[in-house]
Scaffold this active site. Structure first.
Site: not given
Length: 217
Positions: A83, A93, A146, A169
């Site tokens: 990342e 979500r 995360c 990830h």
């Protein structure tokens, strides 16, 4: 505690409908390993917004790491995703493991809009690819737990002289992906090998490589 400088390496508990989280399955295998003169200390974080922050802060205070690397599951991704950036947004979500579902809330109320990784992400990418490990630079860590932990790691590292931080990830394990048609996965031993290599590069490179690894969309 070892006299070596320390790396804090974190994984997560399972979330959603999963019974395992590949991040912890990989991270725990590196606990207490010496990498480039650093001692790895692995910690399991809950997939919970509030509790992960509390436990991360406690780990940083107790371990006093010079490097922090968070690892999280990204089902559907096919590569080790290094990342580039963590953003100051929580937009869940689905609820976390304690039922909290923050929407459009900051990770840190008075924090900057984003933090860029302070690890040598291009050097890490080049090393992974040179060892035949599928890898990429990712420009989004999402807006779930995360990203929450990635942002907090960078926020905490920014307040510790010399400390650096980042996040990776990883794909599903094969056993997880087998439940979904055409879903990519990566063997645990390859993830562990990749994380060890990424940490070695992070520990030994202060200057990053100049390598084109952006995206067109």
């Amino acid at each position: 505690m070892s006299k070596h400088p320390r790396i804090l390496l974190t994984g997560f508990t399972p979330f959603g409908d999963e019974t395992i989280n590949p991040s912890w399955e990989a991270v725990r295998q590196l606990h207490d390993r010496e990498i480039a003169g650093h001692r790895v200390v692995a910690r399991l974080l809950p997939t919970v917004f509030e509790a992960s922050q509390r436990e991360l802060e406690q780990a940083v205070q107790g371990i006093q790491p010079s490097l922090l690397l968070g690892v999280g599951q990204a089902g559907g991704r096919s590569r080790l995703s290094i990342e580039r950036v963590a953003i100051n947004v929580q937009d869940a979500r689905l609820p976390d493991n304690e039922g909290a579902q923050p929407i459009d809330e900051p990770v840190v109320a008075d924090g900057p809009a984003a933090y860029f990784s302070t690890l040598p992400i291009k050097a890490m990418l080049g090393a992974l690819q040179a060892h035949d490990l599928p890898a990429e630079i990712s420009n989004t860590a999402g807006t779930y737990v995360c990203n929450h932990v990635a942002y907090l790691m960078l926020h905490l590292a920014a307040r510790r002289p010399g400390a650096r931080a980042g996040f990776i990830h990883i794909p599903y394990l094969p056993a997880q992906a087998a439940r979904f048609p055409n879903t990519p996965s990566m063997a645990a031993e390859d993830v562990v090998r990749g994380l060890a290599l990424a940490l070695e590069v992070a520990a030994t490179h202060r200057e990053d490589h100049r390598l084109g690894a952006g995206t067109l969309d």
